[in-house]
Design an enzyme around this catalytic site. Structure first.
Site, short mmCIF file in Angstrom:
data_model
loop_
_atom_site.label_atom_id
_atom_site.label_comp_id
_atom_site.label_asym_id
_atom_site.label_seq_id
_atom_site.Cartn_x
_atom_site.Cartn_y
_atom_site.Cartn_z
N GLY A 9 0.87 -1.18 0.00
CA GLY A 9 0.00 0.00 0.00
C GLY A 9 0.90 1.22 0.00
O GLY A 9 1.56 1.51 1.01
N GLY A 11 -0.03 4.32 -0.41
CA GLY A 11 -0.87 5.51 -0.24
C GLY A 11 -0.30 6.41 0.84
O GLY A 11 0.92 6.42 1.08
N ARG A 82 -11.03 5.77 5.39
CA ARG A 82 -12.34 6.35 5.74
C ARG A 82 -12.57 7.69 5.06
O ARG A 82 -11.64 8.46 4.84
CB ARG A 82 -12.39 6.62 7.24
CG ARG A 82 -12.75 5.43 8.04
CD ARG A 82 -13.27 5.85 9.40
NE ARG A 82 -12.23 6.23 10.33
CZ ARG A 82 -12.48 6.72 11.53
NH1 ARG A 82 -13.73 6.91 11.93
NH2 ARG A 82 -11.50 7.04 12.35
N ARG A 88 -14.71 3.17 11.05
CA ARG A 88 -13.69 2.21 10.61
C ARG A 88 -14.37 0.91 10.20
O ARG A 88 -13.91 0.22 9.29
CB ARG A 88 -12.68 1.94 11.74
CG ARG A 88 -11.81 3.14 12.08
CD ARG A 88 -10.76 2.78 13.10
NE ARG A 88 -9.95 3.95 13.47
CZ ARG A 88 -10.22 4.75 14.49
NH1 ARG A 88 -11.28 4.52 15.27
NH2 ARG A 88 -9.46 5.78 14.76
N THR A 119 -4.10 -1.74 8.30
CA THR A 119 -5.37 -1.48 7.63
C THR A 119 -6.53 -1.54 8.64
O THR A 119 -6.54 -2.38 9.53
CB THR A 119 -5.58 -2.54 6.52
OG1 THR A 119 -4.44 -2.54 5.67
CG2 THR A 119 -6.83 -2.26 5.71
N ASN A 120 -7.50 -0.67 8.46
CA ASN A 120 -8.68 -0.63 9.35
C ASN A 120 -9.85 -1.41 8.77
O ASN A 120 -9.91 -1.57 7.56
CB ASN A 120 -9.11 0.83 9.57
CG ASN A 120 -8.36 1.46 10.73
OD1 ASN A 120 -8.30 0.86 11.80
ND2 ASN A 120 -7.81 2.64 10.51
N ARG A 151 -1.98 10.14 20.72
CA ARG A 151 -3.01 11.20 20.70
C ARG A 151 -3.34 11.61 22.14
O ARG A 151 -3.41 12.80 22.46
CB ARG A 151 -4.26 10.67 19.99
CG ARG A 151 -4.04 10.58 18.48
CD ARG A 151 -5.24 10.03 17.75
NE ARG A 151 -5.02 10.15 16.30
CZ ARG A 151 -5.47 9.30 15.39
NH1 ARG A 151 -6.19 8.25 15.76
NH2 ARG A 151 -5.23 9.50 14.11
N HIS A 175 -9.16 -0.70 18.43
CA HIS A 175 -8.92 0.63 17.87
C HIS A 175 -10.24 1.18 17.37
O HIS A 175 -10.48 1.35 16.19
CB HIS A 175 -7.91 0.49 16.72
CG HIS A 175 -7.49 1.78 16.10
ND1 HIS A 175 -7.05 2.85 16.82
CD2 HIS A 175 -7.42 2.15 14.80
CE1 HIS A 175 -6.73 3.83 15.99
NE2 HIS A 175 -6.95 3.43 14.76
N1 APR Z 1 -2.65 -4.49 -2.90
C1 APR Z 1 -1.80 -3.48 -2.75
N2 APR Z 1 -2.19 -2.21 -2.52
C2 APR Z 1 -3.51 -1.98 -2.50
C3 APR Z 1 -4.47 -2.99 -2.68
C4 APR Z 1 -3.99 -4.31 -2.90
N3 APR Z 1 -4.81 -5.33 -3.06
N4 APR Z 1 -5.71 -2.43 -2.59
C5 APR Z 1 -5.53 -1.12 -2.38
N5 APR Z 1 -4.21 -0.83 -2.32
C6 APR Z 1 -3.56 0.45 -2.14
C7 APR Z 1 -4.25 1.60 -2.86
O1 APR Z 1 -3.94 1.59 -4.23
C8 APR Z 1 -3.67 2.80 -2.14
O2 APR Z 1 -2.51 3.31 -2.76
O3 APR Z 1 -3.59 0.85 -0.77
C9 APR Z 1 -3.30 2.25 -0.75
C10 APR Z 1 -4.10 2.89 0.38
O4 APR Z 1 -3.71 4.20 0.46
P1 APR Z 1 -4.70 5.41 0.86
O5 APR Z 1 -5.96 5.30 0.11
O6 APR Z 1 -3.91 6.66 0.80
O7 APR Z 1 -5.08 5.06 2.37
P2 APR Z 1 -4.16 5.34 3.67
O8 APR Z 1 -4.52 6.65 4.26
O9 APR Z 1 -2.76 5.04 3.36
O10 APR Z 1 -4.76 4.22 4.67
C11 APR Z 1 -4.53 2.86 4.41
O11 APR Z 1 -4.46 2.32 6.75
O12 APR Z 1 -4.86 3.66 8.60
C12 APR Z 1 -5.40 2.71 7.73
O13 APR Z 1 -7.77 3.25 7.71
C13 APR Z 1 -6.59 3.27 6.96
O14 APR Z 1 -7.31 1.16 6.11
C14 APR Z 1 -6.64 2.35 5.77
C15 APR Z 1 -5.15 2.05 5.54
#
Ligand code: APR
Length: 314
Positions: A9, A11, A82, A88, A119-120, A151, A175
């Protein structure tokens, strides 16, 4: 040889975590994401920061797990985040499917790694990753407690106008909105917080802590928190890679500890090179125990929903 950490991930949470690990310089970092070119672009950008921040570690991005092979540690942040108005728990089944497929790949490519799930909804996802991986419980745990505690510590430090470093605290349970900040185990420079702050103010801070993630989601409008979460993940990564034997709250699979069996919930643990070195059992008052059991029951509800979905899919 340097350690290798994969972050699945790329992101907000994943990329910020990768950046933090890179700047510490302990490990080569691989970012894996399903979005084409995204992990490649972000990792190249980070790599090019190396000469400026003085880090020689390799940062690589990929859409496949081949690059991640034989990682020492894998952080799973893949999933959807979210949006305002979502809890969540609303993420449950989508993120369950994502974390199941990610975990299968992780196990295949890095059979000896330690997994930190982020992940949540966190506790349910840790349960899913733990069960899918088939790893022993000391090698699969989740990050939430350090964030919730951070926090809580921030709000206390701001209220008392003291250094955040002097506020020690413990948050137990899932959480979620019924997490359990333990006021009795909260101290400021060794002084119990109850000596320094009125009960009403402490209650307000406990409530704000419980809603800490929601407060950020409401402000950001799109997506959820990532600066503090990535700092918390990095503390866990560091505890493992440097074998620090740190006492930190983490989401762990319990086998009777705290009267909870077969469920992943946040408890104090010792983290070192083997992952969870031990679970720290502490005595709770009747009220604290009731709050923990109620928080665990909320996690169990989500786990039951996942099990039903898994059963009807198979
Ligand atoms: N394999 C790899 N990456 C994936 C997959 C997958 N099957 N499905 C989704 N992703 C990637 C998305 O493409 C994205 O780049 O996961 C990333 C998630 O990034 P964001 O949308 O920016 O989310 P983020 O804020 O990083 O949160 C990710 O962590 O804190 C928790 O609640 C939050 O569940 C969420 C997770």
């Amino acid at each position: 040889m340097r350690s290798k950490v994969t972050v699945v991930g790329a992101g907000n949470v994943g990329a910020t975590t990768a950046l933090r690990i890179q700047s510490l310089g302990y490990a080569d970092v691989v970012m894996v994401d399903v979005v084409e070119d995204l992990p490649q672009g972000k990792s190249l950008d980070m790599l090019e920061a190396g000469p400026v921040v003085g880090s020689d570690v390799q940062v690589t991005g990929s859409n496949s797990y081949d690059e991640s092979a034989d990682s020492d540690l894998v952080v799973i942040t893949a999933g959807i985040a979210r949006r305002p108005g979502m809890s969540r728990d609303d993420l449950l089944l989508t993120n369950m499917r994502i974390t199941s497929s990610v975990t299968q790949e992780v196990v295949k490519h890095s059979p000896n790694c330690i997994i930190i799930a982020v992940t949540n909804p966190l506790d349910a996802m840790v349960q899913n990753v733990y069960e899918t991986s088939g790893f022993p419980r000391h090698r699969v745990f989740g990050m939430a407690g350090i964030l919730d505690t951070a926090r809580y510590r921030t709000f206390i430090a701001q209220e008392l106008k003291v250094s955040v470093e002097d506020v020690q605290a413990l948050v137990l349970g899932g959480h979620g909105d019924d997490m359990v900040p333990l006021v009795r185990y909260t101290s400021v420079g060794g002084i119990p917080v109850t000596e320094l702050m009125a009960e009403e103010k402490i209650d307000q801070i406990v409530q704000r802590t419980r809603n800490g993630g929601g407060e950020i989601v409401a402000l950001l409008k799109e997506g959820s928190a990532y600066y503090a979460p990535s700092a918390a993940i990095t503390q866990m990564v560091e505890a493992v890679l440097l074998d620090k034997q740190r006492i930190l709250p983490a989401c762990a699979y319990l086998e009777g500890e705290f009267g909870i069996n077969g469920l992943c919930v946040g408890v104090p643990v010792k983290i070192g090179a083997n992952g969870i070195e031990s679970i720290m059992q502490i005595d709770l008052t009747a009220d604290e125990n009731k709050a923990l059991q109620s928080s665990a029951a909320s996690v169990q509800e989500l786990v039951d929903v996942m099990r039903e979905a898994q059963a009807s899919a198979s």
